[in-house]
Design an enzyme around this catalytic site. Structure first.
Site, short mmCIF file in Angstrom:
data_model
loop_
_atom_site.label_atom_id
_atom_site.label_comp_id
_atom_site.label_asym_id
_atom_site.label_seq_id
_atom_site.Cartn_x
_atom_site.Cartn_y
_atom_site.Cartn_z
N SER A 83 31.14 18.50 41.48
CA SER A 83 32.54 18.79 41.75
C SER A 83 32.80 20.29 41.63
CB SER A 83 33.40 17.97 40.78
OG SER A 83 34.75 17.98 41.15
N ASP A 97 33.24 8.51 47.64
CA ASP A 97 33.99 9.65 47.10
C ASP A 97 34.99 10.10 48.15
OD1 ASP A 97 34.91 12.03 46.05
OD2 ASP A 97 32.93 12.90 45.68
N HIS A 125 34.35 9.57 43.33
CA HIS A 125 33.98 10.92 42.91
C HIS A 125 33.25 10.90 41.56
CE1 HIS A 125 34.20 15.24 42.94
NE2 HIS A 125 34.87 15.28 41.81
#
EC number: 2.3.1.46
Lengths: 376, 376
Positions: free
Chosen positions: B152, B317, B350
């Protein structure tokens, strides 16, 4: 303009008969704010009911005054010669019970206390709205609607109509809707509700007596809502990473244009909408699940229906994605019901149901043209 | 457990040299909280830097005390015999500048005033973090990292490392990341920020002096964040429309299990995390756009890099969808760089970058096995 219904005047209908809601709560009396366009024909067979979504109301088409800048929220769809043609149909818009546009709701005076209902206003379900709409139809002498039409939460009302009053509706137009919320849908609603419920100025729902409004919470709820109404791609095309000043500001004021847009939308909404109504509308969405009383089978629920259906979805709608509409279509087919389905290419996300993408307008026009042909 | 790094002790590194940040602001001095696992080899070639995401920190693996219930946030990935094998690598975790886990941040004392920085703490960009991490590497005598790894926002730091310090990084592992935020990503961040900024207890960022915490805003921000970390499907599988009590309650207390989960996560986070740090982290995300200084061409930006890349994405995601990772891969290929790409089937959205889906663990293990083989 020749295709506008022109200046319209809302009417308040008073219902002195008590209504027992799904929750068990009883309202001793209530009022509904209503607008109508076109003329009811002699055998009262040409009536179309428009059901509104989360922030909608009875003012669906036309203008209230000659000075009005904006028409009703679905003016693109309704008027002389428009897809919902007021030369042929008698169209009814109603502000739902619990609303904040004239119908009895949390900001109305509670006859038991002489104060606004506030926290005392009961939770209202989609089926309760259908019940109040049916009573309105009784008053108007309408035994059977030519069609009940709605987008999003409005589509849920059309679905519920077809199940609860199969004899009273010939066509159900269910647009950008879903047979029930997903976990993610509920989750977004809960964040919005928590924003309002935890706003210090909410006062447990009784903010009216404090002379304040939980503006911060309502603003956040609306900002969040807006993200789910637009498509990622459409938002990207319109705003991209466009900076307000062209340069990074390294602070917390508006930096990107999208921030400016969302905050503006949030502020505007927070100034006019009632926080308790917002809570009620999101709960009605959460609770909607017509399969629930039919062993979890949507097909079984739809087997109650006698209407013909038009189901419409939009490719970039991620709030109620096309797959959700296809669930409805599949249930209708499994139940041997007549259904047309259109999946419309659009960049407008969930909001597409309010837009004028040509394929959408054409589908609506063609379908309703056929509905009109059934009238003698 | 034999595959745990065991009890670890964080160290605070003090940097007395001032740092000029991208915004132009200067910090006269700062401290970084750091943990390391494994042994730095003789030629200091086996170091791996782990970059953390929005709410992460330096405590990446192992336990602080024998009584600790939970290990560091990426303990599944790091340890003896694990994919990032501490028998072979010297692994460094660092709490980023602006953080709230021991490194200098908004809750630290501002030497100029003797009070917490609060609103006076400057905005920090990904490139600023890379700068402070490079200075930390200098202190440790590490000229070149075997790898810089992050998920991320952490992946953005790995990307930035490869561009800013091409000679100092042999491999960049960029997981569940994106080359820049979309409009929708920024929009979600702005709603989270507005929740904090408009919390009456935020006090313009200087809530420390008021003895309060903008808990409501931080809680909402985290609830919203959580929705974007999970997949719609995964959330549906785990929570569905499960009711807390089995029956509709017709009120605003917890009704669906997902509400309970989100509120719990929000409350927990609001009790431990710093609101100003949350704001800073979201701004770092918004600002990240390495193509910006290369005429908008990500390929041109990546042409600066000399590292080899592993890019990993997860099918469900939707915060940083696989398409975003593919943008990075395409830019690397256009720039003639060496890149491996894995799109992992996962239900975890995610958050999958923190999970242990077997295909993901296998890809990481295989890639890092090859990185280890390069060590003499």
């Amino acid at each position: 303009m020749s295709d506008s219904v022109g200046i319209v005047t809302p009417q308040k209908w008073v219902f002195e008969e008590p209504i027992t809601l799904s929750s068990g709560a009883v309202l001793p009396r209530y009022e509904l704010m209503v607008e109508t366009y076109g003329e009811l024909n002699a055998d009262k067979s040409n009536a179309i009911l428009i059901c509104h979504a989360l922030s909608g109301h009875h003012h669906v088409a036309g203008y209230h005054t000659a000075e009005d800048k904006a028409p009703g929220w679905w003016d693109s769809m309704i008027g002389p010669g428009k897809p919902i043609d007021t030369n042929r149909f008698f169209v009814i818009g109603v502000n739902n019970l619990g609303g904040c546009h004239g119908s009895t709701g949390p900001s109305s005076i509670n006859p038991a206390t002489g104060e606004p209902y506030g926290s005392a206003f009961p939770v209202v379900l989609v089926r309760d709205w259908v019940e109040t709409q049916a009573r309105l139809a009784d008053r108007l002498g309408i035994q059977q609607f030519a069609a009940v039409i709605g987008g999003s939460l409005g589509g849920m009302q059309a679905l519920r109509w077809s199940i609860t009053y199969p004899e009273r509706i010939r066509h159900a137009l269910v647009i950008a809707s879903a047979p029930k919320l997903t976990t993610q849908n509920i989750a977004f609603n809960d964040v919005a509700r928590q924003a309002i419920l935890t706003d210090p100025e909410f006062h447990g729902g009784d903010f009216y007596q404090h002379g304040v409004v939980p503006r911060r919470g309502l603003r956040l709820a609306r900002m969040l809502g807006h993200i789910t109404y637009l498509s990622d791609g459409g938002m990207g095309e319109k705003f991209g990473r466009l900076l307000r000043t062209g340069e990074y500001q390294y602070g917390f004021d508006v930096e990107f244009e999208i921030e400016s847009y969302l905050r503006y939308q949030g502020d505007k909404f927070a100034n006019v909408f009632d926080a308790n109504t917002y809570l009620l509308m999101t709960k009605a969405l959460d609770y909607f699940d017509p399969a629930r009383h039919y062993g979890g089978s949507l097909a079984e629920a739809m087997r109650q229906a006698k209407a013909k259906f038009l189901v419409v979805s939009f490719t970039t709608d991620w709030r109620f994605a096309p797959a959700r509409s296809r669930e409805i279509v599949k249930a209708l087919l499994d139940a041997d019901r007549t259904v047309s389905y259109a999946e419309i290419e659009s960049q407008h996300g969930h909001d597409a149901f309010l837009m004028q993408d040509a394929p959408y307008m054409n589908v609506m026009r063609a379908y309703l043209n056929n509905v009109a042909k059934e009238l003698v």
